[in-house]
Design an enzyme around this catalytic site. Structure first.
Site, short mmCIF file in Angstrom:
data_model
loop_
_atom_site.label_atom_id
_atom_site.label_comp_id
_atom_site.label_asym_id
_atom_site.label_seq_id
_atom_site.Cartn_x
_atom_site.Cartn_y
_atom_site.Cartn_z
N ASP A 198 0.83 -1.21 0.00
CA ASP A 198 0.00 0.00 0.00
C ASP A 198 0.87 1.26 0.00
O ASP A 198 1.96 1.28 0.55
CB ASP A 198 -0.90 -0.02 1.25
CG ASP A 198 -2.06 0.95 1.12
OD1 ASP A 198 -2.30 1.47 0.00
OD2 ASP A 198 -2.71 1.23 2.15
N HIS A 215 2.69 3.16 -9.08
CA HIS A 215 2.49 1.72 -9.28
C HIS A 215 3.70 1.11 -9.99
O HIS A 215 4.11 -0.01 -9.69
CB HIS A 215 1.23 1.46 -10.11
CG HIS A 215 -0.04 1.78 -9.36
ND1 HIS A 215 -0.27 1.39 -8.06
CD2 HIS A 215 -1.18 2.46 -9.73
CE1 HIS A 215 -1.47 1.80 -7.67
NE2 HIS A 215 -2.04 2.46 -8.65
N GLU A 247 -11.89 -5.42 -5.22
CA GLU A 247 -12.43 -4.07 -5.02
C GLU A 247 -11.73 -3.03 -5.89
O GLU A 247 -12.25 -1.93 -6.10
CB GLU A 247 -12.32 -3.65 -3.54
CG GLU A 247 -13.28 -4.38 -2.60
CD GLU A 247 -12.94 -5.84 -2.37
OE1 GLU A 247 -11.74 -6.20 -2.40
OE2 GLU A 247 -13.87 -6.65 -2.19
N TRP A 261 -11.42 -2.82 -8.95
CA TRP A 261 -12.16 -2.47 -10.17
C TRP A 261 -12.91 -1.15 -9.98
O TRP A 261 -13.29 -0.50 -10.95
CB TRP A 261 -13.18 -3.56 -10.55
CG TRP A 261 -12.56 -4.88 -10.90
CD1 TRP A 261 -12.60 -6.02 -10.15
CD2 TRP A 261 -11.82 -5.21 -12.09
NE1 TRP A 261 -11.93 -7.03 -10.79
CE2 TRP A 261 -11.44 -6.57 -11.98
CE3 TRP A 261 -11.42 -4.49 -13.23
CZ2 TRP A 261 -10.70 -7.22 -12.97
CZ3 TRP A 261 -10.68 -5.15 -14.21
CH2 TRP A 261 -10.33 -6.49 -14.08
N LEU A 296 12.09 -19.59 -5.25
CA LEU A 296 11.02 -19.00 -4.43
C LEU A 296 9.65 -19.16 -5.11
O LEU A 296 9.54 -18.98 -6.33
CB LEU A 296 11.33 -17.51 -4.26
CG LEU A 296 10.32 -16.68 -3.48
CD1 LEU A 296 10.50 -16.91 -1.98
CD2 LEU A 296 10.50 -15.21 -3.76
C1 FPP Z 1 -2.09 0.13 -3.32
O1 FPP Z 1 -1.56 1.44 -3.39
C2 FPP Z 1 -1.53 -0.68 -4.39
C3 FPP Z 1 -2.27 -1.26 -5.38
C4 FPP Z 1 -3.72 -1.16 -5.48
C5 FPP Z 1 -1.64 -2.00 -6.45
C6 FPP Z 1 -0.40 -2.74 -6.09
C7 FPP Z 1 0.32 -2.99 -7.31
C8 FPP Z 1 1.64 -2.88 -7.49
C9 FPP Z 1 2.63 -2.61 -6.42
C10 FPP Z 1 2.13 -3.08 -8.84
C11 FPP Z 1 2.93 -4.34 -8.97
C12 FPP Z 1 2.23 -5.54 -9.21
C13 FPP Z 1 2.02 -6.16 -10.38
C14 FPP Z 1 2.18 -7.62 -10.43
C15 FPP Z 1 1.62 -5.50 -11.60
P1 FPP Z 1 -2.59 2.66 -3.46
O2 FPP Z 1 -2.70 3.08 -4.87
O3 FPP Z 1 -3.88 2.30 -2.79
O4 FPP Z 1 -1.82 3.72 -2.62
P2 FPP Z 1 -2.49 4.91 -1.80
O5 FPP Z 1 -3.21 4.28 -0.64
O6 FPP Z 1 -1.31 5.71 -1.36
O7 FPP Z 1 -3.38 5.65 -2.76
#
Ligand code: FPP
Length: 235
Positions: A15, A32, A62, A64, A126
């Site tokens: 997160d 991301h 969620e 989406w 792994l």
């Molecule tokens: C939450 O951060 C993160 C996600 C919803 C996506 C996690 C995805 C990655 C780390 C990309 C790597 C993975 C792959 C396999 C493609 P947030 O956007 O909710 O952060 P915020 O709470 O600061 O807004």
């Protein structure tokens, strides 16, 4: 690290990508993208530390509900990620498995996922578990439906249903429960990740945003885990 208890399975809620990007006046996509690179590094470090399974919550049921542009960016990122892992599969030895309902992803993504799983099936590095369109409630619900169909098809009688049969209907079949769950980004919740499997998991919450998470942070989490006394409900 040698004197530490190394968790066999680490699950991660990555997160903070959005806030990391906001702080730098960058688009969320950049957060991301950096998050995906960090995941690659953490996989390498986990392997080095002797962790056997690493599960990453990449896209939830969620997610989406996020703006369409962001969903598209995450799907593009996933597409590139899969391509890269298909290319590198002989080099890194990872055994990759996706959990979640991938039938909702595009046909092209589904094909790449199945290809990557097949290509890495026999690897003994792994175990990397990627949660895609994953939600624990959805997983449990699908498992219940599988069991009901087994009963309706007369493959099993209701009184023959055991906990291990139920677990074999979960997406995590044959994967041990996580020993340690790490969540970055400062929130202290589990957000529908591996609810069944985390019954006795140790939780570690870290304030850093995921794109800032590094090898030292992973080591701190493992050190913290090492000091915990796990009793699994007994004395
Ligand atoms: C939450 O951060 C993160 C996600 C919803 C996506 C996690 C995805 C990655 C780390 C990309 C790597 C993975 C792959 C396999 C493609 P947030 O956007 O909710 O952060 P915020 O709470 O600061 O807004």
């Amino acid at each position: 690290m040698s004197e530490l208890k190394i968790p066999k399975h680490i699950a991660i809620i990555m997160d903070g990508n959005g806030r990391w990007a906001d702080k730098r006046f960058l688009p969320k996509k950049a957060g991301h993208r950096k998050g995906a690179d960090v995941l690659e590094n953490i996989l390498r470090c986990s392997n080095k530390f002797g962790v056997k399974y690493l599960s990453a919550y990449a896209f939830s049921t969620e997610n989406w509900n996020r703006p369409q542009d962001e969903v598209n960016d995450l799907m593009d990122l996933l597409d590139n990620y899969l391509d890269r892992y298909i290319e590198k599969c002989d080099e890194n030895g990872l055994k990759i498995k996706c959990i979640g309902d991938i039938s909702k992803l595009s046909d092209a993504l589904q094909k790449k996922i199945l290809k990557l799983e097949a290509l890495t099936e026999k690897k003994n590095g792994l175990n990397f578990i990627i949660a895609l369109n994953y939600g624990a409630r959805d997983e449990i619900f699908r498992a219940v439906k599988k069991i009901l169909n087994m009963v309706l098809d007369k493959k099993i009688l209701p009184n023959e249903i055991t906990k291990s049969i139920f677990e074999s209907c979960l997406d995590t079949k044959n994967i041990p429960d996580p020993d340690l769950l790490i969540r970055t980004g400062g929130e202290m919740r589990i957000s529908n990740f591996l609810l069944w499997q985390c019954a006795y998991t140790e939780f570690y919450f870290c304030d850093k945003f995921w794109p800032d998470f590094n090898e030292n942070d992973l080591e701190d989490a493992i050190k913290n885990f090492s000091m915990r006394q796990r009793r699994f409900g007994s004395r």
